[in-house]
Design a protein around this motif. Structure first.
Motif, PDB file in Angstrom:
ATOM      1  N   ALA A 145       0.835  -1.211   0.000  1.00  0.00           N
ATOM      2  CA  ALA A 145       0.000   0.000   0.000  1.00  0.00           C
ATOM      3  C   ALA A 145       0.866   1.255   0.000  1.00  0.00           C
ATOM      4  CB  ALA A 145      -0.956  -0.002   1.184  1.00  0.00           C
ATOM      5  N   GLY A 146       1.985   1.207  -0.724  1.00  0.00           N
ATOM      6  CA  GLY A 146       2.873   2.350  -0.850  1.00  0.00           C
ATOM      7  C   GLY A 146       3.953   2.450   0.200  1.00  0.00           C
ATOM      8  N   THR A 147       3.897   1.614   1.229  1.00  0.00           N
ATOM      9  CA  THR A 147       4.856   1.701   2.330  1.00  0.00           C
ATOM     10  C   THR A 147       5.928   0.637   2.208  1.00  0.00           C
ATOM     11  OG1 THR A 147       3.222   2.610   3.857  1.00  0.00           O
ATOM     12  CG2 THR A 147       5.133   1.536   4.836  1.00  0.00           C
ATOM     13  N   LEU A 148       7.191   1.050   2.262  1.00  0.00           N
ATOM     14  CA  LEU A 148       8.295   0.113   2.402  1.00  0.00           C
ATOM     15  C   LEU A 148       8.624   0.037   3.888  1.00  0.00           C
ATOM     16  CD1 LEU A 148      11.295  -0.409   0.104  1.00  0.00           C
ATOM     17  CD2 LEU A 148      11.646  -0.422   2.569  1.00  0.00           C
ATOM     18  N   ASP A 149       8.401  -1.131   4.482  1.00  0.00           N
ATOM     19  CA  ASP A 149       8.538  -1.308   5.926  1.00  0.00           C
ATOM     20  C   ASP A 149      10.011  -1.262   6.324  1.00  0.00           C
ATOM     21  OD1 ASP A 149       8.257  -1.893   8.563  1.00  0.00           O
ATOM     22  OD2 ASP A 149       7.571  -3.960   8.284  1.00  0.00           O
ATOM     23  N   LEU A 150      10.425  -0.198   7.007  1.00  0.00           N
ATOM     24  CA  LEU A 150      11.815  -0.056   7.429  1.00  0.00           C
ATOM     25  C   LEU A 150      12.192  -1.028   8.525  1.00  0.00           C
ATOM     26  CD1 LEU A 150      12.049   3.829   7.401  1.00  0.00           C
ATOM     27  CD2 LEU A 150      13.075   2.254   5.772  1.00  0.00           C
TER      28      LEU A 150
ATOM     29  N   PRO B 153       2.924   5.816 -11.390  1.00  0.00           N
ATOM     30  CA  PRO B 153       1.862   5.003 -10.792  1.00  0.00           C
ATOM     31  C   PRO B 153       2.379   3.614 -10.428  1.00  0.00           C
ATOM     32  CG  PRO B 153       1.081   6.107 -12.773  1.00  0.00           C
ATOM     33  CD  PRO B 153       2.563   6.318 -12.720  1.00  0.00           C
ATOM     34  N   ALA B 154       2.050   3.156  -9.236  1.00  0.00           N
ATOM     35  CA  ALA B 154       2.512   1.845  -8.774  1.00  0.00           C
ATOM     36  C   ALA B 154       1.691   0.743  -9.429  1.00  0.00           C
ATOM     37  CB  ALA B 154       2.390   1.759  -7.256  1.00  0.00           C
ATOM     38  N   PHE B 155       2.255  -0.468  -9.464  1.00  0.00           N
ATOM     39  CA  PHE B 155       1.557  -1.618 -10.028  1.00  0.00           C
ATOM     40  C   PHE B 155       0.202  -1.815  -9.365  1.00  0.00           C
ATOM     41  CE2 PHE B 155       5.628  -3.226 -11.803  1.00  0.00           C
ATOM     42  CZ  PHE B 155       5.165  -3.552 -13.074  1.00  0.00           C
ATOM     43  N   ARG B 156       0.166  -1.671  -8.037  1.00  0.00           N
ATOM     44  CA  ARG B 156      -1.092  -1.910  -7.338  1.00  0.00           C
ATOM     45  C   ARG B 156      -2.155  -0.910  -7.781  1.00  0.00           C
ATOM     46  NH1 ARG B 156      -1.580   1.922  -3.241  1.00  0.00           N
ATOM     47  NH2 ARG B 156       0.332   3.122  -2.909  1.00  0.00           N
ATOM     48  N   GLN B 157      -1.728   0.326  -8.097  1.00  0.00           N
ATOM     49  CA  GLN B 157      -2.681   1.336  -8.517  1.00  0.00           C
ATOM     50  C   GLN B 157      -3.202   1.095  -9.930  1.00  0.00           C
ATOM     51  OE1 GLN B 157      -0.017   4.582  -7.862  1.00  0.00           O
ATOM     52  NE2 GLN B 157      -0.794   5.015  -5.805  1.00  0.00           N
ATOM     53  N   LEU B 158      -2.455   0.335 -10.714  1.00  0.00           N
ATOM     54  CA  LEU B 158      -2.868   0.048 -12.079  1.00  0.00           C
ATOM     55  C   LEU B 158      -3.577  -1.290 -12.221  1.00  0.00           C
ATOM     56  CD1 LEU B 158       0.355   1.218 -13.975  1.00  0.00           C
ATOM     57  CD2 LEU B 158      -1.803   2.441 -13.810  1.00  0.00           C
ATOM     58  N   TYR B 159      -3.063  -2.336 -11.549  1.00  0.00           N
ATOM     59  CA  TYR B 159      -3.474  -3.693 -11.906  1.00  0.00           C
ATOM     60  C   TYR B 159      -4.109  -4.517 -10.790  1.00  0.00           C
ATOM     61  CZ  TYR B 159      -0.266  -2.674 -15.764  1.00  0.00           C
ATOM     62  OH  TYR B 159       0.372  -2.087 -16.822  1.00  0.00           O
TER      63      TYR B 159
ATOM     64  N   GLY C 151     -11.451   3.914 -15.198  1.00  0.00           N
ATOM     65  CA  GLY C 151     -10.435   3.334 -16.070  1.00  0.00           C
ATOM     66  C   GLY C 151      -9.570   4.349 -16.775  1.00  0.00           C
ATOM     67  N   LYS C 152      -9.727   5.635 -16.467  1.00  0.00           N
ATOM     68  CA  LYS C 152      -8.881   6.652 -17.077  1.00  0.00           C
ATOM     69  C   LYS C 152      -7.427   6.422 -16.669  1.00  0.00           C
ATOM     70  CE  LYS C 152      -8.165  11.661 -17.272  1.00  0.00           C
ATOM     71  NZ  LYS C 152      -8.624  12.996 -16.776  1.00  0.00           N
ATOM     72  N   PRO C 153      -6.478   6.465 -17.636  1.00  0.00           N
ATOM     73  CA  PRO C 153      -5.065   6.218 -17.294  1.00  0.00           C
ATOM     74  C   PRO C 153      -4.558   7.193 -16.240  1.00  0.00           C
ATOM     75  CG  PRO C 153      -5.391   6.192 -19.671  1.00  0.00           C
ATOM     76  CD  PRO C 153      -6.675   6.690 -19.070  1.00  0.00           C
ATOM     77  N   LEU C 154      -3.784   6.677 -15.316  1.00  0.00           N
ATOM     78  CA  LEU C 154      -3.193   7.518 -14.285  1.00  0.00           C
ATOM     79  C   LEU C 154      -1.942   8.207 -14.823  1.00  0.00           C
ATOM     80  CD1 LEU C 154      -3.435   5.227 -11.127  1.00  0.00           C
ATOM     81  CD2 LEU C 154      -4.820   7.248 -11.625  1.00  0.00           C
ATOM     82  N   ALA C 155      -1.802   9.480 -14.502  1.00  0.00           N
ATOM     83  CA  ALA C 155      -0.594  10.222 -14.848  1.00  0.00           C
ATOM     84  C   ALA C 155       0.389  10.158 -13.687  1.00  0.00           C
ATOM     85  CB  ALA C 155      -0.943  11.673 -15.157  1.00  0.00           C
ATOM     86  N   PRO C 156       1.684  10.232 -13.962  1.00  0.00           N
ATOM     87  CA  PRO C 156       2.653  10.284 -12.861  1.00  0.00           C
ATOM     88  C   PRO C 156       2.420  11.508 -11.985  1.00  0.00           C
ATOM     89  CG  PRO C 156       3.754   9.848 -14.946  1.00  0.00           C
ATOM     90  CD  PRO C 156       2.347  10.218 -15.281  1.00  0.00           C
ATOM     91  N   GLU C 157       2.673  11.356 -10.713  1.00  0.00           N
ATOM     92  CA  GLU C 157       2.659  12.490  -9.796  1.00  0.00           C
ATOM     93  C   GLU C 157       3.951  13.279  -9.982  1.00  0.00           C
ATOM     94  OE1 GLU C 157       0.733  10.987  -5.814  1.00  0.00           O
ATOM     95  OE2 GLU C 157       1.836   9.357  -6.750  1.00  0.00           O
TER      96      GLU C 157
END
Length: 705
Positions: free
Chosen positions: A127-132, A433-439, A481-487
């Protein structure tokens, strides 16, 4: 390209075009010996060598961007066992505990900070977090933190900044160390390192076993507040000097974690009393091969092959009859090949040129995606005067899933006086966009909500509707389903460093970030169980801004104060709605208009933080002590009155302080005993800050040989 992007690109390239032909190179500044121990710790504060800011060794005094270094001496004095413990108390940084312990920097969430290990990216975000918490500090030589967008050198995910964990290289003949640590909640940490050199060869091996029993701050429910786990890490590195101009290096790391605990779930998937066993297993690895060739005349060519993988396997099973309620498997791979050429161009330019290619794959519950890309970057470090350093950099990233991205940056450092220097930087960052956000599609088996990637949202909602799981649509599924643009972001930083008197130093930085196309989860339907279905959309924009101050005093009892930090992070769309008078809250049975002054901004961002450190204080009997106090101002937690923002007192987490102390004693030259206490005043907030377990103690013995 936007006009401001073109303007900054031209500014960034000016050093390449306008170098005076007869200018003399700036004299090199002295560099501190990074192997020095506590007696030179204060010199290290002033003369540190960093590599992350420019991808090559530079004195921190010469870098125009905000960069800080946590040396090995400080890591050991603090007694931090995991990366989470180490970074939690650093000024301007906060730990965000959502799907793991992620790092929040300059008002931006964990997904916007690039985490590196020896200069290479670590993969495996949830969910976007890399667990340190995955990273041990036992073999970390130093940590470099670059604040602000660094996409001009590192590409995606470096929108907020970069944190580079650097392991130590073998320093002499055969030797090593063993550490053993015991602490509250059944915590046991055992590690060993063996290293050495022999002629042109040098190498090291490191192993670590970390176990914690977890803790429970609430009697409600079967699941503990933080479950225990067992984590194993093994690392190895080797280097061979093939000749006076050629070096080969290999690095590898393998880590595993196993976690098993019970949770209570009812028949409809919400919290209940039916006992289920939750099993979580994780494996991650990374490996790299590098060759470095000296080309003569000060030029150096480096080629690197890098690969990293991440695997998780989760299952939820009823204890009474063994029925599997849910299972999920995720596999992620990142591969990269890169070549970097670096050398002097004339008398006052240091040029870095690099190019490479990447491939990423993900396979999660039979959903597979592959992303390929290529990149190229150039950086010029220009020193026209002994008092002036100008660095311009530019990177172009191409990707199979979104449009190409150009990221420029320029930084300037000017030291007109011996005791004062000024610095400023402006740059662009982006996050793909992350894989999870797309697929990826995900349904939480305990809470009951569902999340669909943008490419799967229409089909997923249709299936839910056919299965009778949809109660209400908030949006027409055909519009999804609109394509996500990079932030993307533009960031500005300016400040100064001054030696005030004697050994007192003040560094002040003011920054402002503008982030466009923010990707956020949006509820698009309500299920029959009352939970929501989410997918991802691009928001308009947010901004973050603040001031960071760091005061270092070096009397006999060395004191470092890092405070005066102010931060603001807000959504411009929400501000527009507030200014228009379109936001209300319910109070005493009536609707009350919310003013812009009531808006707390993005949740989890304390406006004020501070850290006070007393480091290496000499005590009787040869003892030394490290005392650290941390302030976290109150921060928004979550909306509780249904208007979508934090705007009333009950929606905040209260301000809090934390005090830690570590006492060390060196025995027989080769042994060090450490005793420590954390959160001495026993602060807890089980509901809103479950990551703080209360007061804890530890004892550690380190033996070198």
């Amino acid at each position: 390209m936007r006009p401001r992007a073109l303007l900054l690109l031209l500014i960034g390239l000016l050093p390449l075009l306008n170098a005076p032909p007869q200018a003399q190179p700036a004299p090199a500044r002295p560099v501190a010996d990074t192997t020095a121990r506590a007696d030179s710790l204060w010199q290290l504060d002033m003369e540190q060598v960093v590599v992350t800011a420019t991808r090559a060794e530079r004195s921190a005094d010469d870098v125009g961007v905000p960069v800080s270094v946590i040396e090995q001496q400080e890591i050991e004095a603090q007694g931090a066992a995991r990366a989470t413990d180490l970074l939690a108390d650093q000024p301007g940084l906060s730990i965000n505990n959502d799907h793991g312990s992620g790092l929040q920097m300059r008002g931006l969430g964990p997904e916007y900070t690039l985490i590196l290990l020896d200069g290479e990216p670590i993969v495996g975000h949830t969910a976007g977090t890399l667990d340190l918490g995955r990273l041990t500090t036992a073999n970390i030589e130093r940590v470099e933190v670059v604040r602000g967008p660094t996409s001009s050198l590192y590409g995606s995910e470096a929108l907020a900044g970069v944190v580079n964990f650097i392991t130590g290289a073998p320093a002499g003949d055969l030797g090593g160390e063993v550490r053993t640590r015991y602490g509250t909640h059944g915590t046991v940490d055992l590690s060993a390192r063996l290293e050495g050199t022999s002629g042109p060869w040098q190498g090291s091996v490191f192993v670590d076993r970390y176990r914690t029993g977890g803790y429970d701050l609430s009697s409600a429910g079967l699941a503990p507040t933080r479950p225990g786990y067992v984590d194993y890490t093994a690392q190895a590195r080797g280097q061979y000097e093939a000749g006076p101009s050629t070096t080969f290096s290999l690095r590898g790391r393998l880590a595993t974690q196993s976690q098993n605990y019970d949770v209570g779930i009812s028949a409809d998937g919400t919290t209940g009393n039916v006992r289920h066993a939750q099993q979580n297993d994780r494996h991650d690895w990374n490996a790299s091969a590098e060759v470095e060739q000296q080309l003569g005349a000060g030029w150096r060519l480096t080629g690197t092959l890098y690969g990293a993988g991440y695997h998780t396997d989760q299952s939820l099973r009823r204890v009474d009859n063994g029925t599997i309620r849910s299972e999920s498997v995720l596999d992620q791979y990142h591969g990269e090949a890169e070549a970097v050429l670096r050398g002097a161009l004339g008398n006052n330019h240091l040029l870095t040129v690099g190019a490479g290619t990447t491939v990423e794959t993900i396979d999660a519950d039979r959903k597979t995606g592959t992303r390929r890309g290529g990149f190229g970057f150039v950086q010029d470090e220009w020193s026209p005067l002994a008092s002036l350093d100008v660095t311009g950099s530019l990177r172009l990233d191409g990707n199979s899933d979104y449009a190409s991205r150009l990221s420029p940056k320029m930084a300037v450092r000017y030291a007109p006086f011996d005791r004062v220097s000024f610095h400023a930087s402006v740059g662009s960052g982006y996050k793909a966009p992350a894989f999870r956000q797309l697929y990826l599609n995900f349904t939480n088996p305990q809470a009951g909500y569902s999340v669909f990637g943008t490419t799967e949202a229409q089909r997923g909602l249709q299936q839910f509707e056919e299965q009778g799981q949809i109660d209400t649509f908030f949006r027409d599924p055909s519009t999804l389903g609109k394509p996500l643009a990079p932030e993307t972001s533009w960031a500005f930083n300016a400040g100064f460093t001054a030696s005030l008197w004697g050994d007192a130093t003040l560094r002040l930085d003011a920054y402002h970030n503008e982030v466009d196309n923010l990707i956020d989860a949006e509820a698009v339907a309500r299920k029959t169980n009352g939970q929501s279905v989410f997918t991802y959309v691009n928001r308009n924009e947010i901004y973050t801004r603040g001031v960071e101050a760091r005061l270092t005093l070096r009397p006999t009892s060395a004191l470092r104060v890092q405070l005066g930090y102010y931060q603001e992070a807000k959504d411009r769309q929400v501000l527009d709605e507030l200014e228009a008078g379109d936001v209300y809250r319910r109070e005493n049975g009536r609707d009350v208009q919310v003013s812009p002054d009531d808006y707390a901004g993005l949740p989890g961002r304390p406006a004020h933080t501070g850290t006070v450190q007393l480091r290496h204080m000499a005590l009787p009997f040869g003892l030394t002590a490290n005392v650290q106090g941390t302030l976290r101002g109150r921060a928004g937690y979550a909306d509780r009155n249904g208007n979508g923002i934090v705007d009333v007192d009950r929606e905040y987490v209260e301000a809090r302080t934390r005090w830690d102390v570590t006492v060390s004693k060196t025995l027989l030259d080769d042994y060090t005993l450490r005793l420590g206490g954390e959160n001495l005043f026993d602060y807890t907030n089980p509901r809103r800050v479950p990551s703080i377990p209360g007061r804890t103690w530890f004892a550690e013995l380190q033996a070198q040989f």
